[in-house]
Enzyme design. Structure first.
Site, PDB file in Angstrom:
ATOM      1  N   ASP A   9     -20.935  -5.786  40.349  1.00  0.00           N
ATOM      2  CA  ASP A   9     -20.023  -6.842  39.896  1.00  0.00           C
ATOM      3  C   ASP A   9     -18.831  -6.257  39.136  1.00  0.00           C
ATOM      4  O   ASP A   9     -18.508  -6.680  38.037  1.00  0.00           O
ATOM      5  CB  ASP A   9     -20.754  -7.875  39.043  1.00  0.00           C
ATOM      6  CG  ASP A   9     -21.448  -7.241  37.834  1.00  0.00           C
ATOM      7  OD1 ASP A   9     -21.639  -6.009  37.852  1.00  0.00           O
ATOM      8  OD2 ASP A   9     -21.781  -7.974  36.898  1.00  0.00           O
ATOM      9  N   GLU A  58       0.811  -1.216   0.000  1.00  0.00           N
ATOM     10  CA  GLU A  58       0.000   0.000   0.000  1.00  0.00           C
ATOM     11  C   GLU A  58       0.845   1.267   0.000  1.00  0.00           C
ATOM     12  O   GLU A  58       0.507   2.243  -0.685  1.00  0.00           O
ATOM     13  CB  GLU A  58      -0.916  -0.007   1.231  1.00  0.00           C
ATOM     14  CG  GLU A  58      -1.848   1.196   1.309  1.00  0.00           C
ATOM     15  CD  GLU A  58      -2.779   1.102   2.503  1.00  0.00           C
ATOM     16  OE1 GLU A  58      -3.395   2.120   2.841  1.00  0.00           O
ATOM     17  OE2 GLU A  58      -2.886   0.009   3.099  1.00  0.00           O
ATOM     18  N   ASP A  59       1.955   1.286   0.739  1.00  0.00           N
ATOM     19  CA  ASP A  59       2.701   2.528   0.961  1.00  0.00           C
ATOM     20  C   ASP A  59       4.027   2.617   0.235  1.00  0.00           C
ATOM     21  O   ASP A  59       4.710   3.635   0.322  1.00  0.00           O
ATOM     22  CB  ASP A  59       2.950   2.715   2.466  1.00  0.00           C
ATOM     23  CG  ASP A  59       1.651   2.929   3.238  1.00  0.00           C
ATOM     24  OD1 ASP A  59       0.658   3.321   2.607  1.00  0.00           O
ATOM     25  OD2 ASP A  59       1.649   2.687   4.461  1.00  0.00           O
TER      26      ASP A  59
END
Length: 746
Positions: A296, A113-114
Site C-alpha cells: 500500500d 532570546e537572542d
C-alpha cells in the site's frame, strides 16, 4: 519607503490589545526609510497577499522592521543573515493561512532570546498577545541547569504550559523546528542526530497529536533522513522505482473510481496519495517486511460534500473492488484523538495489490490537513466546537493536571511522551461513552482517565462483564467497569504496568503525599527485610553505622532515610549492604564471571556507596543498554540486557537496580570482537595495525584455524564507548581479507 498605517479600528480588530496606530509598532529610532534586508520580506509579503488585507500585511511588515533591526549583525551558522530564519518560520505559518498575531509572533519569536529586547517592550509595541506568544517560545536561557537533558525538559515544559494558554505557541515552535530541520546540513553529524531523534520523539508526535499533518510528515521525513541517511536513500530509490512500475495501476484505479462517481451522479474529487518514506520504514520495522512486501505505497482519497455521501461512496468502492475483512475503520463515527475524521478501507485492486482508500468531506479534509491550526485560519471565525479544537483542549487540560501534580521537568517530559503515542484503543464506559486511550492501556489507566478519585480508590475491574486483573490491557470495543472502595489507595506496583501520564503522575503524587509516619513505617519494614536477607537485623544497627552512611545518601537522620526507602526513592538492599560492618568482600574470580573496572563512570539512582562491577561475560561499554543486579561479594554487577548469563536474575526483581551510563563517562573498557579472515601471510599484523591506528589497545588475541582458507581471530581490545567500537569494526570490515566481524558476548 514610508510604512503604511492601518486604521485604528482595523489594527485593534486584528491585534486585540495592541496599540491602535502602526507607528506605535516601531520605535522612532527604528523607523528608518529603508530597513536592512527589505527585499527579504518580499516572499512572505506575496504569501500574505493571498489572504490578508493590506493593513494587516503592514502589521506583519512592522514586525519585520522591528526584528530586522533587533537581529542586525547576527548570522546563522550557514553565514546568511539571521532575519531570514524568522521570516521563513512566518512563511510556513502563512502556508497554513494563520492570523496576524501568529505571523507577527513567528517573525519576532527569537528577539527576546537572542537580542536585548524584553517582553515588556514587545508588549508596548505589539500588544500582550504577541508578547505572550514570543515569550512562550523563548527558551529559559538565563537559568542554569545541571545537565542539558534537564534544560531541554524544562524548556519543553515551559512551552507546553504556554501552549495551554494559547495553542499558537506550539504552532510557531513547530514551524521553527521545521525550518531548523530544513537547514541542518551545516551542523555536526552528532548534533544533527540528536536534534533529529528529539524531533521524532517529541515534535512530530505533537504535530500528529494536534492533527497538523503536512508539518508532521515533513518533520518525520527530514529527521529520518538525518538520523538514518543510508536507509532513507535506499528507500527513496526503491519508491522512485516503484512509482514508475505502478503508474499504470494508479491511473487505472483513479479513472475507475471517477467513472463510478459520475455514473452515480456524485460530486467529488479523487486524489492519489503516495505513502511517505518514514511511514513505509515504520511499517517494514513493525511487521518485519521487505520493501517489496509493502503493497500500500499508494493510496486514494475521495473528497465529497456531506457525511451521508461518504458512506454512499464507501459502498461504491466496496462494490467496485472487494474489501479486505478487518481492514475497515470508521473515524467519522469515532474520530481519532486529534479530531481526525475519515472512512478508511483496504480493498483488492485490479492487479491483486491491496489499495487503501480514504473517504471524507471537505471540512474533514481541512481539519485533517491543518488540525487544531484550523481554529486560527484567517477569517474562518470561531470554531471552538470543532472536534479538533475540543480534542486539543482536552489534551491541554491533561497537561495542566500533570503539571499540577508535581514532579521534576524530566518526569513531566516522560509523561507527555507517553501520551503522544499515535496508536489508540477505544473503549466504552458503563454508560456507553466512548473513551480513547493509548495503545497498551490497562484498566487502571482507564480508571484515572475517567476521574482521579476513581483511579485512587479502584480495587477491581470488569471488562465485558468479566472480572479481570487490574493490569489487563484493554482492546478496541471493550466495555469497562471499575469497582471502587473509599478506603482503597493506589498500589506502588501499579507503576509497573500503567502507560498513561495521568495515571503514572497521580500514583506517584499519592505515594509522595503519604503520611510521613506511614512512609517511615514502610521504610523500616523494607529495610529490616533486606537486612534479614543478608543475615542482619535492624535493631542491631549501631549509631556509628548510621552516622557513617547518612552522608552517602544525603540524609540528615535515620528517619529521613526510612521515609526515602518507604517512598521508593532509595533501594532498601543498597542501604542494607551499606549498613553491614563489611558489606562487600573482595571480588572473587573463581567463576570468571565479572571483573572490576577502575576507570568507568556510572550514574546510579539510589545506589550511593555501592561498589560497581562490569560483567566479564558481556563486557558492557558506554552507549550499551545496561541492567544492574545486586550480588553478594561483588556489589552491583552490570550486564547488557541481552547477556545470556542473566536468565535467572530476570526472575529476581528484588535484586534489580536501575543503572545508566554517565554521559561524561571516560576511560577504556575491554570488549571482545571476532574476525573471520582469509588465511594469508601478515593478516594478523594488518588487523593489529588498523586497531592501533583507530586509537585502541589489544589486550589478548586467540587464533583458531577454521580450514585451509579462513582463520578465526578473537581480540580483546580497549575502547572508549560504543561509537569508538563501531569505528574500529567499520575499519576492519573495510579490509579485503576480512570476511566477517562481530562483537562477542557470553
Amino acid at each position: 519607503m514610508t510604512l503604511p498605517t492601518p486604521a485604528a479600528s482595523e489594527t485593534a480588530r486584528h491585534q486585540g490589545d495592541a496599540p491602535a496606530a502602526l507607528s506605535r509598532f516601531v520605535p522612532d529610532a527604528l523607523a528608518v526609510p529603508e530597513p536592512p534586508g527589505e527585499q527579504a520580506f518580499a516572499p512572505l509579503q506575496e504569501a500574505l497577499r493571498q489572504y490578508m488585507e493590506p493593513e494587516e500585511i503592514a502589521g506583519a511588515h512592522a514586525a519585520f522592521v522591528y526584528a530586522a533591526h533587533a537581529h542586525h549583525g547576527q548570522a546563522r551558522r550557514s553565514g546568511e543573515p539571521y532575519i531570514l530564519h524568522p521570516l521563513a518560520v512566518a512563511g510556513i505559518l502563512a502556508e497554513l493561512r494563520l492570523d496576524l498575531p501568529s505571523i507577527q509572533g513567528a517573525i519576532l519569536h527569537d528577539v527576546i532570546e537572542d537580542t536585548g529586547v524584553s517582553k515588556e517592550e514587545l508588549s508596548q509595541y505589539f500588544g500582550e498577545t504577541v508578547a505572550d506568544l514570543v515569550d512562550g517560545v523563548t527558551k529559559l536561557g538565563k537559568v542554569q541547569f545541571e545537565t542539558s537533558e534537564e534544560a531541554q525538559a524544562e524548556n519543553f515544559r515551559k512551552m507546553l504550559l504556554a501552549m495551554s494558554k494559547d495553542i499558537r505557541v506550539v504552532l510557531i515552535k513547530l514551524a521553527d523546528r521545521l525550518h531548523n530541520m530544513r537547514t541542518m546540513g551545516v551542523m555536526a553529524s552528532e548534533k544533527r542526530r540528536r536534534i533529529s531523534r528529539e524531533t521524532l520523539e517529541i515534535y512530530a508526535p505533537i504535530a500528529q497529536r494536534l492533527g497538523i499533518n503536512p508539518i508532521r510528515i515533513e518533520l518525520e521525513e527530514l529527521a529520518f533522513a538525518h538520523l538514518y541517511p543510508k536507509r532513507w536513500h535506499a528507500l527513496s530509490e526503491a519508491v522512485r522505482a516503484a512509482r514508475g512500475n505502478r503508474k499504470e495501476v494508479v491511473t487505472k484505479i483513479r479513472a475507475a473510481i471517477e467513472e463510478r462517481l459520475r455514473q452515480e451522479g456524485i460530486e467529488g474529487r479523487v486524489v492519489g496519495r503516495e505513502k511517505h518514506i518514514y511511514s513505509i520504514y515504520q511499517k517494514m520495522q513493525k511487521k518485519c517486511l521487505s520493501f517489496n512486501a509493502v503493497n500500500d505505497i499508494y493510496a486514494f482519497r475521495i473528497i465529497v460534500d456531506t457525511v451521508d455521501t461518504c458512506y454512499r461512496v464507501l459502498g461504491l468502492v466496496h462494490n467496485l473492488y472487494k474489501p479486505i475483512p478487518g481492514r475497515f475503520k470508521d473515524y467519522i463515527a469515532i474520530p481519532k484523538a486529534n479530531g481526525y475524521q475519515s472512512l478508511h478501507t483496504v480493498v483488492f485492486g485490479p492487479f491483486g495489490h491491496p489499495i487503501e482508500v480514504q473517504v471524507r468531506t471537505e471540512d474533514m479534509h481541512r481539519v485533517a490537513e491543518a488540525g487544531v491550526a484550523a481554529h486560527w485560519l484567517y477569517k474562518t471565525g470561531e470554531q471552538s466546537t470543532s472536534s479538533a479544537q475540543q480534542q486539543a483542549r482536552a489534551w491541554l487540560q491533561q497537561l495542566l493536571e500533570l503539571q499540577q501534580q508535581g514532579g521534576d521537568s524530566r518526569e513531566f517530559l516522560e509523561n507527555v511522551k507517553m501520551d503522544l503515542f499515535p496508536d489508540q484503543v477505544y473503549v466504552f464506559t458503563p454508560k456507553g461513552k466512548i473513551m480513547s486511550l493509548p495503545h497498551g492501556s490497562t484498566t487502571v489507566d482507564f480508571a484515572y482517565a475517567v476521574h482521579t478519585d476513581i483511579g485512587n480508590h479502584c480495587i477491581a475491574a470488569k471488562v465485558n462483564d468479566q472480572f479481570v486483573p487490574l493490569r489487563t490491557p484493554l482492546a478496541n470495543g471493550d466495555h469497562v467497569e471499575i469497582i471502587t472502595a473509599p478506603s482503597a489507595a493506589p498500589n506502588p506496583g501499579w507503576l509497573d504496568f500503567v502507560v498513561t501520564g495521568k495515571a503514572r503522575t497521580n500514583i506517584r503524587a499519592h505515594l509522595k503525599n503519604m503520611q510521613r509516619t506511614e512512609a517511615e513505617a514502610m521504610g523500616r519494614r523494607l529495610l529490616d527485610k533486606a537486612l534479614n536477607s543478608l543475615g542482619g537485623k535492624l535493631d542491631d544497627v549501631l549509631i556509628e553505622d548510621w552516622q557513617r552512611i547518612l552522608p552517602t545518601f544525603r540524609m540528615d537522620t535515620p528517619t529521613a532515610l526510612f521515609e526515602a526507602v518507604g517512598m521508593g526513592e532509595v533501594f532498601p538492599l543498597v542501604v542494607a549492604h551499606s549498613l553491614l560492618p563489611e558489606p562487600l568482600g573482595p571480588l572473587e574470580e573463581t567463576d570468571a564471571l565479572a571483573e572490576r573496572s577502575k576507570n568507568f563512570s556510572l550514574s546510579i539512582r539510589g545506589t550511593e556507596g555501592m561498589p560497581l562491577t562490569l560483567a566479564r561475560c558481556c563486557r558492557p561499554i558506554p552507549g550499551d543498554p545496561i541492567v544492574g543486579f545486586v550480588t553478594a561479594g561483588r556489589g552491583i554487577v552490570v550486564h547488557t540486557p541481552d547477556c545470556p548469563n542473566i536468565g535467572e536474575w530476570r526472575k529476581r526483581r528484588d535484586k534489580w537496580v536501575d543503572v545508566q551510563w554517565d554521559p561524561e563517562a571516560r576511560g577504556e573498557y575491554p570488549v571482545t570482537i571476532r574476525a573471520v579472515v582469509e588465511h594469508a601471510r601478515g593478516v594478523l599484523a594488518k588487523l593489529a595495525t588498523l586497531i592501533a591506528e583507530e586509537g585502541s589497545n589489544i589486550n589478548h588475541v586467540d587464533i583458531e584455524e577454521k580450514d585451509g582458507l579462513y582463520t578465526g581471530i578473537t581480540f580483546t581490545i580497549d575502547v572508549a564507548n560504543r561509537d569508538h567500537l563501531a569505528r574500529i569494526m567499520r575499519a576492519l570490515r573495510s579490509l579485503p581479507v576480512v570476511s566477517r566481524i562481530q562483537r562477542l558476548k557470553g
